[in-house]
Design an enzyme around this catalytic site. Sequence first.
Site, short mmCIF file in Angstrom:
data_model
loop_
_atom_site.label_atom_id
_atom_site.label_comp_id
_atom_site.label_asym_id
_atom_site.label_seq_id
_atom_site.Cartn_x
_atom_site.Cartn_y
_atom_site.Cartn_z
N GLU A 70 93.39 33.55 -1.45
CA GLU A 70 94.37 33.06 -0.46
C GLU A 70 95.53 34.06 -0.28
OE1 GLU A 70 93.34 30.26 1.11
OE2 GLU A 70 94.98 30.70 2.50
C1 LIG Z 1 86.33 33.05 -7.00
C2 LIG Z 1 86.67 33.54 -5.63
C3 LIG Z 1 86.67 32.64 -4.58
C4 LIG Z 1 86.96 33.08 -3.28
N1 LIG Z 1 86.85 32.20 -2.22
C5 LIG Z 1 86.92 32.68 -0.95
C6 LIG Z 1 86.61 31.85 0.19
O1 LIG Z 1 86.33 30.66 0.04
N2 LIG Z 1 86.63 32.41 1.42
C7 LIG Z 1 86.93 33.72 1.63
O2 LIG Z 1 86.91 34.17 2.76
N3 LIG Z 1 87.24 34.54 0.59
C8 LIG Z 1 87.24 34.05 -0.69
N4 LIG Z 1 87.52 34.88 -1.76
C9 LIG Z 1 87.91 36.26 -1.51
C10 LIG Z 1 89.38 36.51 -1.80
O3 LIG Z 1 90.19 35.90 -0.83
C11 LIG Z 1 89.55 38.05 -1.86
O4 LIG Z 1 88.96 38.47 -3.08
C12 LIG Z 1 91.00 38.47 -1.77
O5 LIG Z 1 91.50 38.23 -0.48
C13 LIG Z 1 91.18 39.96 -2.08
O6 LIG Z 1 90.26 40.75 -1.39
P1 LIG Z 1 89.39 41.82 -2.19
O7 LIG Z 1 88.76 41.14 -3.33
O8 LIG Z 1 88.52 42.54 -1.24
O9 LIG Z 1 90.46 42.83 -2.80
P2 LIG Z 1 91.25 44.06 -2.01
O10 LIG Z 1 91.67 43.54 -0.71
O11 LIG Z 1 90.32 45.21 -2.06
O12 LIG Z 1 92.45 44.24 -2.96
C14 LIG Z 1 92.38 44.97 -4.20
C15 LIG Z 1 93.80 45.19 -4.71
O13 LIG Z 1 94.54 45.96 -3.75
C16 LIG Z 1 95.70 45.27 -3.36
N5 LIG Z 1 95.91 45.50 -1.92
C17 LIG Z 1 95.00 45.52 -0.93
N6 LIG Z 1 95.59 45.75 0.25
C18 LIG Z 1 96.90 45.87 0.01
C19 LIG Z 1 98.05 46.11 0.81
N7 LIG Z 1 97.97 46.25 2.12
N8 LIG Z 1 99.26 46.16 0.20
C20 LIG Z 1 99.38 46.01 -1.12
N9 LIG Z 1 98.34 45.78 -1.94
C21 LIG Z 1 97.13 45.70 -1.38
C22 LIG Z 1 95.44 43.80 -3.64
O14 LIG Z 1 96.66 43.10 -3.86
C23 LIG Z 1 94.58 43.89 -4.88
O15 LIG Z 1 95.40 43.98 -6.01
C24 LIG Z 1 87.28 34.44 -3.05
C25 LIG Z 1 87.31 35.33 -4.13
C26 LIG Z 1 86.99 34.91 -5.39
C27 LIG Z 1 86.97 35.92 -6.51
#
Ligand SMILES: Cc1cc2nc3c(=O)[nH]c(=O)nc-3n(C[C@H](O)[C@H](O)[C@H](O)COP(=O)(O)OP(=O)(O)OC[C@H]3O[C@@H](n4cnc5c(N)ncnc54)[C@H](O)[C@@H]3O)c2cc1C
Length: 599
Positions: A440
């Site tokens: 979220e």
């Molecule tokens: C158990 C679980 C349930 C989930 N449920 C859902 C769901 O129901 N629906 C859905 O759509 N998604 C879901 N997600 C996905 C979740 O919302 C994403 O994992 C999350 O938004 C982060 O994206 P990412 O994992 O690609 O990490 P990234 O976006 O690759 O981020 C990696 C790191 O980089 C940092 N970062 C990235 N961009 C920036 C920026 N612009 N500025 C500063 N820092 C940044 C982040 O804070 C993080 O620390 C779920 C994930 C998990 C693990």
Amino acid sequence: MGNKLIDLKDAGFAIYDQLKIADLFAYEKFSDYAKDTVDMAIDTAEKLAVSEYYPINETGDKTGVAFDNGKVTVPAAFHAAYKKFCEGGWTAPAEDFDLGGQQMPAMLNYLTQMLFFAANQSLMVYTCLTHSAGKVIEIFGTEEQKAKYLGPVWEGVWGGCMDLTEPEAGSDVGAIRTKATPNEDGTYKIKGNKIFISQGDSDLTENIVHILLARVEGDPEGTKGLSCFIVPKIRVNDDGSLGADNDVVCTGIEHKMGMKGSATASLAYGDNDNCIGELIGGRCKGIVTMFNMMNEQRIVVGMEGISMGSSAYLHALDFARERKQGVAFGQKTGPQVPIIEHPDVRRNLLFMKSYTEGIRALLLYAAKCLDLKELVSDEAERQKYSDLVEILTPICKAGGSERGFDVCTAAIQIFGGYGYCQEYYVEQLARDCKITSIYEGTNGIQANDLLGRKIVMRDATAFKALIDEMRAVIRAAEAIPELSAYAADMEIYVNKFVETSDLLRARLKENAFLAYSFATPYLNIAIDLATAWMLLSQSVTASEKLKADAETDADFLNSKINTAKFFIGAILPQVTGRLDAIVKNDAAFLQMEDRYFID
Ligand SMILES: Cc1cc2nc3c(=O)[nH]c(=O)nc-3n(C[C@H](O)[C@H](O)[C@H](O)COP(=O)(O)OP(=O)(O)OC[C@H]3O[C@@H](n4cnc5c(N)ncnc54)[C@H](O)[C@@H]3O)c2cc1C
């Protein structure tokens, strides 16, 4: 001790005495509510959480979700509890009566949900996502879409999920590649892949309604070209019966650190060119549609985090009263004493208690603002509550999740070696809780939101609204002799926070890259100030109650005053270092080249 989920005496004090939920009963919308109906709802939720949800949380963790031959199977024990939850009308308690809901004030809805989250986060995720999907259809769906989907979704007979994330599109939602191609009948062909979708598939319900973000071919790049679609797992005929499979295939589930009872699915849409979606909310309006409830959703995730923290605290408190180690402080010999008698353990428990109670109150306060921004008739007041919701959202989301996790790890510490072992429940709570700082919108994204948007928005009006609320509590506290010194301290921190925020706003224009490097420390300062604000407010209420009647509940009320004093006197001063670092604005961060990270 009562249940080991939420201290309902404390939560009751927050909603009735401090935050005055009764104010809401004066509005037509909540005129069916009174203290006895609120008590009854809390009592019913507590019974369900304690007797059905809590006992199967550990089972869900051990059993996990299975993926076999393309089929997802949730822990068997979850089925009966889920059914009872739905039968009890808990799938849509805040929805209006005419939609089949109970029209609950958000504050009450949140408190009951806190019980469920504290009892079984994995199981709650299924119902929570179903609610989100239903809400999108309720707000943006056409009459046909509402008639087709809403009934079974609100009843929990069908599940719902929110499909945003893709391998290349996590925080960067605008990078979504899933495609939608218009069909002649007004529907769309969906093709693409999503990952990490909670309840993307499960055997808990007979159908799953996916609310999915995709880009219609030819629409603009980035978030502004995204549209939202209803994509059922099984198609729904016009008479509401289930039809053919909709070519939505679960390709696997994640093996996670925690929340093992919750299915986190990878999905493929349209591999056989046969996945149909219905546009909802208008073409290229996907972000508005999907994020309409973003504030509320983010506050809910904060609630998840602090609810698990609350349970960890209550388990640790119980343990600290029973576990005997060492002799009484200052003695060389003597019988072993319960570890709660050692200063470091007692400090740790107070750390847990103050964050748990302070942040819980903050979330309940935000819930009241959510209702008031819709209910009050005065335009300026309406704007004030809307501003407060805006600025509090990242603080609630990150505060609940970050400090909730801190409280869980502090609980492990209190259990010593036992806390690190799987037979003791607190390690599961810590594993389950961690996700709340990630999904979220990660807490890094929340920090950017607070610094880059919320403290700047509308010429800093939202920021000023928050500071005004904090100062109102300081004024009330300084008039109470026992609290005046703490009110004075709090005022110093608030003033310094205001000055530092002004500095950061200016620096966003001068050197935004350096300014953003302080986003997370700044968010942490805001979390601690907001916690102190709520605890100080509670201590004012407790003092007033004691003044009116020195006998009734004296221990509880004195504990409220003492908790606020401890937090403001012993924890809040830690913000000074963070504030100083922001003022200093050291430029070494800018000189850190990528290659310096590598040996
Ligand atoms: C158990 C679980 C349930 C989930 N449920 C859902 C769901 O129901 N629906 C859905 O759509 N998604 C879901 N997600 C996905 C979740 O919302 C994403 O994992 C999350 O938004 C982060 O994206 P990412 O994992 O690609 O990490 P990234 O976006 O690759 O981020 C990696 C790191 O980089 C940092 N970062 C990235 N961009 C920036 C920026 N612009 N500025 C500063 N820092 C940044 C982040 O804070 C993080 O620390 C779920 C994930 C998990 C693990």
